[in-house]
Write an enzyme that holds these catalytic residues in place. Structure first.
Site, short mmCIF file in Angstrom:
data_model
loop_
_atom_site.label_atom_id
_atom_site.label_comp_id
_atom_site.label_asym_id
_atom_site.label_seq_id
_atom_site.Cartn_x
_atom_site.Cartn_y
_atom_site.Cartn_z
N CYS A 3 0.85 -1.18 0.00
CA CYS A 3 0.00 0.00 0.00
C CYS A 3 0.89 1.24 0.00
O CYS A 3 2.04 1.19 0.42
CB CYS A 3 -0.86 0.08 1.26
SG CYS A 3 -1.79 -1.42 1.63
N ARG A 12 -4.78 6.93 -0.57
CA ARG A 12 -3.88 5.79 -0.53
C ARG A 12 -4.24 4.80 -1.63
O ARG A 12 -5.35 4.83 -2.18
CB ARG A 12 -4.00 5.11 0.82
CG ARG A 12 -5.38 4.53 1.14
CD ARG A 12 -5.53 3.06 0.81
NE ARG A 12 -4.62 2.22 1.51
CZ ARG A 12 -4.81 1.80 2.75
NH1 ARG A 12 -5.91 2.16 3.39
NH2 ARG A 12 -3.94 0.98 3.30
N ASN A 21 -0.05 -1.91 5.76
CA ASN A 21 0.61 -3.13 6.22
C ASN A 21 2.02 -2.85 6.74
O ASN A 21 2.76 -2.06 6.15
CB ASN A 21 0.68 -4.15 5.08
CG ASN A 21 -0.37 -5.22 5.25
OD1 ASN A 21 -0.68 -5.61 6.38
ND2 ASN A 21 -0.91 -5.70 4.15
#
Lengths: 330, 330, 330, 330
Positions: free
Chosen positions: C2, C16, C85
């Site tokens: 990400c 994002r 993450n």
């Protein structure tokens, strides 16, 4: 700046480059057994704060008075240690009670004078506190970190703002910034590098070919920054192959450190001032031999610890042979 | 494979590394003036196809019978030449009438034996035709390209499928594949590299810093492929700084070529077989001195052309000193 | 994995990419003011451990029952937050007395439901303890780190084995591993990159040229690893130029995140399984608009918070429009 | 500058980005069958030098008067062609007798108007001579090279100082400088890149790990220079995976070209002037559909050739939809 590395064949070798724009005047210096070092901080177990070396030490030092300020050295038991620049990250502590308060310039004699093995060094390190006391006004505290190694392995010691760090050093190499853990992490980005030719994974449909030998390490950095030197010397050392005779081992060792040689002109630190590899050392830690070359002398010179009286009173000093020693074949 | 480079201080220097996994048995070899070479192809102006060297030559050669198969050499007039592997790209021609038909292994003596200057070499090249005739069954044709240089400049000669190419070589460096024009083009991708520290162009709003010296050349390739060696040695040479005395010049020259040293283990060409820098040479072309080191001998060895009788009849040969010559300081 | 980024024109934007090999089923979800969240850990100041959102929230969430598990969101006051993450580095804590014990999945509603500004968020963070309590057996704890931002700046929050870290984030960008400090440090290695053409610093004597536009950023990494995405999106964002109208700002924002788009096929995480950019979001935090695209729909879709009743009782949910919305011009 | 690429699923797709700092005013333009083009040079087989298109063409063009100056187009038979900047390398010829003398701006209609297949195009190319005659004083000759492709393959056409080159293009991609052969050669340096995670070849003795997904392509260049875009789009395209429906194919195609999108601000060509991706096109060459996006409009717009009367007399023109078409979900 500097690069240190270890190498194991039949014997255990350790050495370093010292990269800088001028020399403080260095000599291969032997500290005999029983040589007294006066510590700058009081020590609970030492009379008058003097410790006497159990083991003789040979290494490169700037000798100030009768004090050997070692850059790198080994002792007669096969333990080696080198200090490398760690500008901006080294933070030394104030004196602490209950600790072995050792100032930065005492660190090498303290470890090599007292410990026969890396294991013993680790024990001593468990109660050390590295302080910032300078040697003298003219010789201020150097911001350093260290590699300590014997044939069983290597560790890195870093005193930083968040305290003392002791890391296993599985590569057996050290350069300068950033801190060691980051250097090690960086190797992950190079895990695909290999001395073997690459295979085509880009596409089955394209007939790519290896147009040159040595393409397996494409991506290896070639500049002189400390991170690039770390990756390059690690790659070179981890893949190094040599015979295990003394000459073959020493020769290969100088090839390994040759991969991070700083050529005059390639690292300009001020107008017309260049950092170069002032000297390169290779210690046979098993046999107590200190080999070195200098920027202007490609020939390897050797000083043998065990050819001297190691129970003498005084430092034994060898000025460096610095001019190119060319063998005239006719 | 190999890297060649030139260097100018007070005198003109030229040399090379020879990288391979084994040696054919090489010697520093002086060819005297008037030495006769029998050309393999008929030549309109030569009786019995023999040409006699006008100028004495010193260089590294595999001597087959009385024939010096030079890898690199200079002549007494200050002209130098080296042949480097050019696998997959070198294509030699069939004999052509009206041309100087010179086979590949005759090329170095033909040029150095006949020409006093690079200018004269260019004239001779204007009527050359490089052919594929091998020296013998056991010594087949080598796929090579060449650098020819004197103090006025350097050129690259490549015989390819589309004919003979002669390029100015403003870098004064040569490695192997790809062809020279592509190597030169590749330098455009590295134009931002510098021995000086980089400045922050990434963002005014970020306080980026140079955490190490030598960060100006980040991006310089560090592997052993021929393209990476070309870029690296070009950067090192173009920025090289040294005194202009003989020792300083020679020392610096070996540092320049040290930047492309092939360490044993880092270029595996078959299982357990490694290409290494078998020897590194540095010729003072102005004074007729051939310096060399070998992989196992870091000391520089010198052979002086003018200490020999250059009007003799026979080749003068010096076997290489290959073992590590360590100076014992105690 | 990400990438998150902020962008400021007349309004403040934050968004994002979410990169993964499958979707959990996500919806643009509005949490109204006064919506009750039952905390998993007792809280000294809250009756029955329920806190009620002071501010309405809009973001992307997997809604489990009536619980919005937000990936990224903004609140009506212009504060935004995204979780990315952080596999292998995120370490959550055990419950600690005297702290706000907030479990990982409660973190976004806790901050956005309570704080109007980044400043307030920092205050709340000063007494937070992030715990590992999972949402349910089927939805185990995610290893995450977070970016929190408003128009005054951005911070990164990382809970690691050595505790909670809160860093200023001057880039306004976050990807995944390694920890944020290392990502920031890495930018030093790219400080020379520029949108302007490079100048020749390689050598005055070589006429190198810029054979293409855009050569000033040679060295910018192009792969999909989290470190390379961080550098690339940082470069793209720091140099981004756009008009400040809503459409121009939003368009430019999607171009910025387009620089780290993960194309299907380029990141294989298991045989035939590929991580792709499942969705890309761009929130106008000033106006409460959530824009998104999905991998299979290039058109930007918008959901406006203020077109809904923000004082309602229930979550307001918009399933994603995922098929390519092609405008047929004829 | 620009990037072109082909893609095959059930149908054959071809498209490109056009990168520049301003637009000439472009329209999706259909040239019907039988449309007459007056050639600038006499042609032995054509009355009054007029050729009439056998096949209808759809593509992006600047229309000057009634003349479509195509940047990229396909014809109704599934043959596509695009011209890309080739500054400094494109050299056009003087008129030559016995050849089809086609000036640069006539090249696309000449090929697409006459040829049903790549094979036919090759035949026509065998007698072509590309000349430098400009369209008008205000529209000087553009230095271009071309990609021509159908479902059987792709070729690159370059007219340089040493004549016309026609290369197979196994990648199905084209950017700008350097010449195509060098671009292809450059891919050899990236053959190790992979969508799969790398394995540790650096050293058995070091426990290196993949700290992020997507590390297999570390080394892929991320900047906007034409060589880096070529490598990046080649990698992305060769590994692209998608369903073969129309929407999935088109969506994936735009993701492929998204990898070389030029964001405003990242390529500064003059003070405050930035090259950006003005438009991105994707043609379904099998079905005659021209899809495009513009920098300020992420939504894909489609123009269908077969929805128009292809036997009409006049050009059919669609001005671009350039503003961001946002779908309001509430």
């Amino acid at each position: 700046m500097c690069t240190a590395v270890t190498y194991q064949t039949k014997d255990f070798y350790m050495g370093r480059t010292l990269d800088y724009e001028f020399s403080y005047g260095d000599e291969v210096t032997i500290t005999p057994r029983g040589y007294g070092f006066v510590l700058r901080h009081p020590h609970r177990n030492l009379q008058e704060n003097v410790f006497q070396t159990k083991y003789a030490i040979i290494g490169m030092a700037h000798v100030a008075g009768a004090y050997p300020l070692y850059y790198d050295a080994i002792n007669e038991k096969g333990l080696g240690m080198a200090g490398l620049n760690f500008v901006g990250n080294a933070v030394y502590q104030e004196e602490k009670e209950g600790k072995d308060n050792i100032t930065q310039f005492e660190f090498i004699p303290w470890i090599l004078g007292n410990c026969a093995t890396l294991e013993e060094a680790k024990t001593l390190l468990s109660r050390i506190n590295l302080t910032k006391t300078p040697f003298s006004e003219g010789l201020p505290t150097s911001p350093l970190h260290w590699i300590i190694a014997d044939e069983t392995g290597a560790i890195t010691v870093e005193s930083m703002s968040d305290g003392l760090h002791i890391y296993d050093n599985p590569v057996g190499a050290l350069t300068n910034n950033p801190p060691f853990e980051q250097q090690m992490f960086q190797l992950n980005n190079y895990m695909h590098l290999s001395p073997k030719q690459p295979t085509n994974q880009f596409s089955d449909e394209l007939s790519l070919h290896t147009y040159s030998r040595g393409m397996g390490a494409l991506g290896l950095p070639g500049d002189l920054s400390s991170m690039s030197r770390f990756v390059r010397v690690a790659f070179t050392k981890m893949h190094a192959v040599s015979g295990d005779s003394e000459k073959e081992s020493v020769s290969q060792f100088f090839h390994i450190l040759g991969s991070v040689d700083q050529q005059r002109g390639c690292c300009e630190v001020a107008d017309g001032k260049y950092e170069i590899t002032l000297y390169t050392s290779c210690c046979n830690a098993s046999k107590g031999i200190y080999y070195y070359t200098t920027y202007e002398n490609h020939q390897i010179t050797a000083v043998h610890m065990h050819r001297e009286n190691l129970d003498g009173k005084d430092l034994i000093r060898y000025p460096l042979i610095t001019g190119e020693q060319i063998l005239e074949q006719n």
